[in-house]
Design a protein around this motif. Structure first.
Motif, PDB file in Angstrom:
ATOM      1  N   GLY A 106     -12.429   0.130  -1.555  1.00 54.75           N
ATOM      2  CA  GLY A 106     -10.998  -0.154  -1.540  1.00 54.75           C
ATOM      3  C   GLY A 106     -10.636  -1.086  -0.400  1.00 54.75           C
ATOM      4  N   PRO A 107      -9.461  -1.696  -0.481  1.00 54.75           N
ATOM      5  CA  PRO A 107      -9.037  -2.593   0.605  1.00 54.75           C
ATOM      6  C   PRO A 107      -8.757  -1.815   1.894  1.00 54.75           C
ATOM      7  CG  PRO A 107      -7.560  -2.725  -1.314  1.00 54.75           C
ATOM      8  CD  PRO A 107      -8.459  -1.567  -1.539  1.00 54.75           C
ATOM      9  N   ASP A 108      -8.712  -2.546   2.992  1.00 51.75           N
ATOM     10  CA  ASP A 108      -8.299  -1.938   4.268  1.00 51.75           C
ATOM     11  C   ASP A 108      -6.772  -1.978   4.310  1.00 51.75           C
ATOM     12  OD1 ASP A 108     -10.939  -1.615   4.948  1.00 51.75           O
ATOM     13  OD2 ASP A 108     -11.067  -3.508   6.028  1.00 51.75           O
ATOM     14  N   TRP A 109      -6.169  -1.020   3.634  1.00 50.87           N
ATOM     15  CA  TRP A 109      -4.726  -1.040   3.422  1.00 50.87           C
ATOM     16  C   TRP A 109      -3.928  -1.177   4.711  1.00 50.87           C
ATOM     17  CZ3 TRP A 109      -3.322  -1.536  -1.484  1.00 50.87           C
ATOM     18  CH2 TRP A 109      -4.169  -1.033  -2.493  1.00 50.87           C
ATOM     19  N   LEU A 110      -4.365  -0.467   5.740  1.00 58.92           N
ATOM     20  CA  LEU A 110      -3.542  -0.420   6.949  1.00 58.92           C
ATOM     21  C   LEU A 110      -4.173  -1.121   8.147  1.00 58.92           C
ATOM     22  CD1 LEU A 110      -2.343   3.296   6.636  1.00 58.92           C
ATOM     23  CD2 LEU A 110      -1.101   1.235   5.993  1.00 58.92           C
ATOM     24  N   THR A 111      -5.424  -1.553   8.042  1.00 56.11           N
ATOM     25  CA  THR A 111      -6.046  -2.204   9.203  1.00 56.11           C
ATOM     26  C   THR A 111      -6.295  -3.694   8.980  1.00 56.11           C
ATOM     27  OG1 THR A 111      -8.230  -1.487   8.455  1.00 56.11           O
ATOM     28  CG2 THR A 111      -7.155  -0.127  10.120  1.00 56.11           C
ATOM     29  N   ASP A 112      -6.116  -4.169   7.765  1.00 56.97           N
ATOM     30  CA  ASP A 112      -6.207  -5.609   7.521  1.00 56.97           C
ATOM     31  C   ASP A 112      -4.788  -6.186   7.589  1.00 56.97           C
ATOM     32  OD1 ASP A 112      -7.729  -8.037   6.325  1.00 56.97           O
ATOM     33  OD2 ASP A 112      -5.937  -7.808   5.076  1.00 56.97           O
ATOM     34  N   PRO A 113      -4.577  -7.259   8.356  1.00 51.74           N
ATOM     35  CA  PRO A 113      -3.218  -7.769   8.548  1.00 51.74           C
ATOM     36  C   PRO A 113      -2.482  -8.087   7.234  1.00 51.74           C
ATOM     37  CG  PRO A 113      -4.698  -8.801  10.111  1.00 51.74           C
ATOM     38  CD  PRO A 113      -5.560  -7.989   9.194  1.00 51.74           C
ATOM     39  N   VAL A 114      -3.151  -8.733   6.284  1.00 55.08           N
ATOM     40  CA  VAL A 114      -2.471  -9.098   5.034  1.00 55.08           C
ATOM     41  C   VAL A 114      -2.179  -7.845   4.201  1.00 55.08           C
ATOM     42  CG1 VAL A 114      -2.680 -10.398   2.879  1.00 55.08           C
ATOM     43  CG2 VAL A 114      -3.500 -11.394   5.024  1.00 55.08           C
ATOM     44  N   MET A 115      -3.184  -6.990   4.080  1.00 55.51           N
ATOM     45  CA  MET A 115      -3.015  -5.778   3.272  1.00 55.51           C
ATOM     46  C   MET A 115      -1.955  -4.848   3.879  1.00 55.51           C
ATOM     47  SD  MET A 115      -4.711  -6.180   0.614  1.00 55.51           S
ATOM     48  CE  MET A 115      -4.121  -4.636  -0.041  1.00 55.51           C
ATOM     49  N   ALA A 116      -1.879  -4.830   5.205  1.00 58.79           N
ATOM     50  CA  ALA A 116      -0.889  -3.948   5.850  1.00 58.79           C
ATOM     51  C   ALA A 116       0.525  -4.384   5.473  1.00 58.79           C
ATOM     52  CB  ALA A 116      -1.074  -3.975   7.369  1.00 58.79           C
ATOM     53  N   MET A 117       0.758  -5.706   5.435  1.00 56.20           N
ATOM     54  CA  MET A 117       2.087  -6.188   5.034  1.00 56.20           C
ATOM     55  C   MET A 117       2.353  -5.845   3.570  1.00 56.20           C
ATOM     56  SD  MET A 117       4.951  -7.536   5.700  1.00 56.20           S
ATOM     57  CE  MET A 117       5.144  -8.547   7.159  1.00 56.20           C
ATOM     58  N   ILE A 118       1.342  -6.042   2.732  1.00 52.43           N
ATOM     59  CA  ILE A 118       1.512  -5.695   1.314  1.00 52.43           C
ATOM     60  C   ILE A 118       1.820  -4.193   1.186  1.00 52.43           C
ATOM     61  CG2 ILE A 118       0.262  -5.474  -0.894  1.00 52.43           C
ATOM     62  CD1 ILE A 118      -1.161  -8.118  -0.155  1.00 52.43           C
ATOM     63  N   SER A 119       1.120  -3.393   1.970  1.00 52.98           N
ATOM     64  CA  SER A 119       1.309  -1.933   1.894  1.00 52.98           C
ATOM     65  C   SER A 119       2.738  -1.534   2.259  1.00 52.98           C
ATOM     66  CB  SER A 119       0.337  -1.207   2.834  1.00 52.98           C
ATOM     67  OG  SER A 119      -0.979  -1.482   2.470  1.00 52.98           O
ATOM     68  N   VAL A 120       3.262  -2.095   3.360  1.00 55.50           N
ATOM     69  CA  VAL A 120       4.607  -1.676   3.767  1.00 55.50           C
ATOM     70  C   VAL A 120       5.665  -2.173   2.769  1.00 55.50           C
ATOM     71  CG1 VAL A 120       4.175  -1.312   6.230  1.00 55.50           C
ATOM     72  CG2 VAL A 120       4.835  -3.571   5.456  1.00 55.50           C
ATOM     73  N   VAL A 121       5.436  -3.368   2.202  1.00 56.31           N
ATOM     74  CA  VAL A 121       6.381  -3.868   1.188  1.00 56.31           C
ATOM     75  C   VAL A 121       6.344  -2.947  -0.031  1.00 56.31           C
ATOM     76  CG1 VAL A 121       6.831  -5.735  -0.460  1.00 56.31           C
ATOM     77  CG2 VAL A 121       6.345  -6.290   1.921  1.00 56.31           C
ATOM     78  N   MET A 122       5.129  -2.590  -0.436  1.00 60.90           N
ATOM     79  CA  MET A 122       4.935  -1.721  -1.606  1.00 60.90           C
ATOM     80  C   MET A 122       5.656  -0.373  -1.423  1.00 60.90           C
ATOM     81  SD  MET A 122       1.153  -1.301  -3.156  1.00 60.90           S
ATOM     82  CE  MET A 122       0.658   0.071  -2.123  1.00 60.90           C
ATOM     83  N   VAL A 123       5.471   0.207  -0.250  1.00 62.19           N
ATOM     84  CA  VAL A 123       6.095   1.513   0.015  1.00 62.19           C
ATOM     85  C   VAL A 123       7.618   1.366   0.083  1.00 62.19           C
ATOM     86  CG1 VAL A 123       6.277   3.417   1.665  1.00 62.19           C
ATOM     87  CG2 VAL A 123       4.051   2.410   1.167  1.00 62.19           C
ATOM     88  N   MET A 124       8.080   0.283   0.658  1.00 62.74           N
ATOM     89  CA  MET A 124       9.532   0.038   0.739  1.00 62.74           C
ATOM     90  C   MET A 124      10.116  -0.110  -0.664  1.00 62.74           C
ATOM     91  SD  MET A 124      11.959  -0.317   2.913  1.00 62.74           S
ATOM     92  CE  MET A 124      13.676  -0.778   2.780  1.00 62.74           C
ATOM     93  N   VAL A 125       9.404  -0.814  -1.527  1.00 61.06           N
ATOM     94  CA  VAL A 125       9.861  -0.988  -2.916  1.00 61.06           C
ATOM     95  C   VAL A 125       9.925   0.369  -3.601  1.00 61.06           C
ATOM     96  CG1 VAL A 125       9.155  -1.880  -5.172  1.00 61.06           C
ATOM     97  CG2 VAL A 125       9.078  -3.371  -3.166  1.00 61.06           C
ATOM     98  N   TRP A 126       8.888   1.168  -3.402  1.00 63.66           N
ATOM     99  CA  TRP A 126       8.826   2.522  -3.982  1.00 63.66           C
ATOM    100  C   TRP A 126       9.995   3.365  -3.485  1.00 63.66           C
ATOM    101  CZ3 TRP A 126       8.174   7.182  -1.334  1.00 63.66           C
ATOM    102  CH2 TRP A 126       7.883   8.296  -2.125  1.00 63.66           C
ATOM    103  N   TYR A 127      10.267   3.241  -2.175  1.00 67.02           N
ATOM    104  CA  TYR A 127      11.313   4.048  -1.543  1.00 67.02           C
ATOM    105  C   TYR A 127      12.691   3.673  -2.080  1.00 67.02           C
ATOM    106  CZ  TYR A 127      14.585   5.343   2.190  1.00 67.02           C
ATOM    107  OH  TYR A 127      15.653   5.828   2.897  1.00 67.02           O
ATOM    108  N   ASP A 128      12.929   2.373  -2.295  1.00 66.50           N
ATOM    109  CA  ASP A 128      14.274   1.898  -2.590  1.00 66.50           C
ATOM    110  C   ASP A 128      14.540   1.692  -4.076  1.00 66.50           C
ATOM    111  OD1 ASP A 128      16.338   1.397  -0.597  1.00 66.50           O
ATOM    112  OD2 ASP A 128      16.621  -0.505  -1.656  1.00 66.50           O
TER     113      ASP A 128
END
Lengths: 295, 416
Positions: free
Chosen positions: A150-172
């Motif tokens: 799997g990707p480094d969701w939270l430790t890779d700079p690009v994936m970390a941004m994708i992860s927070v956007v994804m969670v924000m979309v889910w949240y809102d």
């Protein structure tokens, strides 16, 4: 002769209108005008909250705009986060609203998708940390069982941004879905009937009837989502802390840190003011552009 | 009676009543320890009654401590007594937040505490409180993993550490680390990167700043060497940044450079195997190794309306009781934390095998105090980002440290 009712005129009605408006005016003065004014004043000072402010003129702005490379990096991150949130979140919310408007038990579905809004944002951040952790996270464990890295969701700079956007979309998504749902429900059935009589198919009806009819809701959701995305940082603070290596550090988080960790209230206020102006200008442009298209 | 007289009388009465209420209110001691951790101290505070002056405990989380203090002060509701991380002290002193201790308390501290730790509570030659918890960094090893890899003792040099870490590290089929030979802690403050860096920098014989704090020394060869050692671990795939040293208690990490305060977490994770499997040893930098120590200290707010009573309470909490340890000493011992109070150390049982090397590092003068420089937290945040970028392979040590040096000197120029 019929007597016309007198129109409301706060300027000419004596003291009564002002009396009734006074709670609102006092509230606005205390909680909006005063803090904003104080923040603007602070942006021209150097102040750590332990001492007294020193007037430094435009130096804080000069430092942020000409010497602080991190500040510009956070502005870029803010735009990436906000645009990602709008581009992924608005169509998703619209899609969900559209699907559920025709689904059985739509109230239940809408409630389910609204649930994240009722949950504490810090709890959401921790929950997603468990899901996305590179080594122990649920997602990567499942991918690992399938033989995939799997990707480094939270430790890779690009994936970390994708992860927070994804969670924000889910949240809102649930909140915006409700706005779109209300707009969809308000479209008169007769218009759909007329479109059907004219031979419009489902896709044509969507593009030529539904979307134009709900354009005010679309403008509202797009602009409010953009503003939310530009100023939101609680999720990022709890989920990645702005990391890795500043990849998810947005300007609001950067100014928060500046104020409360580095004790640079003046500079933080200047940063917040710059962000405020950027959000204001872009929101205005966005509003005009979307309104022009609507007319 | 004229109205003005009635209003004045009412205000005076109200003011007098408020002052009386303030005088009657318990002294507030604000610390970051949870109620459970602070239990021995809470018992002392509950019993405390010095001529009617009582005391109460206020817990503020470590992460929010400074913010809460600032907000409380702005609102005129600051506690009487703080337990401050020494790196916050320079700014608090600079802004007149702290009260100066009475002479008898200064003598008590200088007579009863190890000199290196007294420095942590000293700014520009003035002592500002009583040192409480002291932490030092050492190499902490999971001997079960090291033995499994064929090593019976922790490494003594950095080359040995690399060799052992490489042998301990295992990866799964997808190439992800399962057992990590070495790990860095992922802390929000950046301490996980910065504190091991300090330990290596001191061991290399370097210092982060000039003595007057007017210049930064991050461009020095010692700093470049220290960072290169850390970066070598990730560049040579011995470890990676997805591994968090705070997961050490779970058992999948071979070694880390960590402070003694983490002992209780490790012990909870290892259970009965703790004594046998967890070893603290010297920073693996050869005979001349050095390390970092930092301290908290108890100070009194300059806004306290009863400073004398507050200082008396500070002394009461830190003074040995009938040959036994002080309230603070008892609490710290329960946490596995260290104190530099010599009377407490004499009164407390001998430290266990894990804690003894930390005590020795402090006693032998190998543990050097974290610098009490202005804007410490901001500077250490920058240091952490630089170190992390180099360890992630996004920058080379020398240019990255040069950039850091310029940024830090920009800050130092504001204050020194």
């Amino acid at each position: 002769m019929e007597r016309r009712p007198k129109e409301f005129d706060p300027a000419g009605g004596g003291w009564a209108p002002w009396l009734f408006l006074s709670p609102l005016l006092v509230f606005a003065a205390l909680f909006f005008v005063l803090p904003l004014g104080f923040s603007v004043y602070l942006s021209f000072t150097r102040w750590n909250p332990l001492g007294t402010p020193d007037w430094v003129g435009l130096r804080q702005f000069e430092y942020l705009l000409t010497r602080d490379t991190t500040f510009w990096a956070t502005i870029l991150n803010t735009f990436v986060f906000a645009f990602g949130f709008v581009v992924a979140g608005v169509p998703l919310a619209l899609g969900l609203a559209f699907v559920f408007s025709r689904a059985r038990g739509k109230a239940v579905w809408r409630s389910v998708y609204y649930l994240p809004q009722l949950t504490n944002i810090v709890a959401i951040a921790y929950l997603w940390q468990f899901v996305l952790d590179d080594r122990y996270g649920l997602v990567n464990r499942l991918l690992g069982m399938a033989g995939l890295r799997g990707p480094d969701w939270l430790t890779d700079p690009v994936m970390a941004m994708i992860s927070v956007v994804m969670v924000m979309v889910w949240y809102d998504a649930g909140k915006n879905m409700l706005v779109f749902s209300a707009a969809l429900e308000a479209v008169d059935q007769e218009i759909y009937d007329a479109a059907t009589l004219d031979g419009a198919g489902a896709t044509r009806t969507l593009w030529s009837v539904t979307l134009p009819m709900i354009r005010p809701a679309f403008i509202f959701v797009t602009i409010t989502s953009f503003i939310t995305g530009m100023g939101f940082f609680a999720l990022i603070l709890a989920m990645t802390g702005g990391g890795p290596r500043g990849a998810t550090e947005v300007t609001a988080l950067y100014t928060y840190r500046m104020a409360f960790e580095d004790l640079r209230m003046g500079r933080a206020s200047a940063g917040a003011l710059i962000l405020f102006v950027i959000i204001g200008v872009i929101s205005l442009l966005q509003f005009r552009a979307l309104k022009e298209r609507a007319t | 009676m004229p109205h003005r007289t009635i209003i004045a009388a009412t205000l005076v009465t109200a003011g007098t009543s408020l002052a009386a209420v303030a005088q009657d209110a318990p002294l507030t001691v604000a610390m970051h320890y949870t109620q459970e951790q602070a239990a021995p101290l809470l018992a002392c505070l509950e019993e405390y009654d010095a001529d009617g002056v009582t005391a109460q405990y206020q817990q503020i989380s470590y992460r929010d401590y400074l913010q809460t203090v600032l907000t409380g002060r702005l609102g005129g509701q600051s506690p009487d007594i703080y337990n401050l991380y020494s790196i916050w002290a320079a700014q608090m002193v600079d802004n007149g937040v702290l009260d100066t201790p009475p002479d008898d308390l200064v003598s008590f501290v200088t007579d009863s505490y190890a000199e290196g730790t007294v420095d942590a509570a000293t700014i520009d030659g003035t002592l500002w409180g009583v040192p409480t918890e002291v932490s030092a960094y050492l190499l902490v090893s999971n001997m079960a993993l090291l033995r499994e890899a064929g090593y019976d003792a922790p490494p003594a040099t950095w080359d040995e550490l690399r060799e052992v870490a490489e042998a301990v590290t295992t990866r799964n089929a997808q190439g992800r680390i399962e057992n990590a030979g070495f790990a860095i802690a992922d802390s929000s403050s950046g301490a996980g990167f910065v504190h091991p860096f300090y330990a290596l920098l001191y061991s290399e014989g370097g210092t982060p700043y000039s003595e007057d704090f007017a210049e930064a020394n991050f461009e020095s060869p010692e700093a470049v060497d220290a960072l290169s050692l850390m970066a070598g671990l990730t560049q040579d795939d011995i470890t990676d940044l997805s591994v968090d040293a705070y997961d050490f208690p779970a058992g999948g990490i071979g070694m880390m450079i960590m402070a003694n305060w983490f002992k209780s977490e490790i012990a909870a994770g290892f259970g009965d195997a703790f004594a046998q499997d967890v070893v603290a040893s010297a920073i693996p930098m050869g005979e001349e190794w050095r390390t970092l120590q930092y301290a908290f200290f108890m100070g009194v707010d300059s806004n306290s309306d009863r400073p004398e009573e507050a200082w008396a309470l500070v002394r009461h909490l830190n003074e040995p009781r009938d040959g036994g340890p002080s309230c603070m000493g008892e609490m710290l011992a329960g946490l596995g934390a260290l104190t530099a109070n010599e009377a407490d150390n004499a009164a407390l049982p001998e430290p266990d095998a894990f804690t003894a090397p930390f005590v020795a590092a402090l006693a032998e003068g190998r543990a050097i105090s974290q610098p009490n420089v202005m804007q410490s937290a901001e500077i250490e945040g920058m240091m952490a980002q630089t170190i992390e970028r180099v360890m992630a392979g996004e920058a080379e040590p020398e240019p990255a440290l040069s950039g850091l040096d310029v940024e830090v000197e920009d800050i130092l120029f504001e204050f020194y």
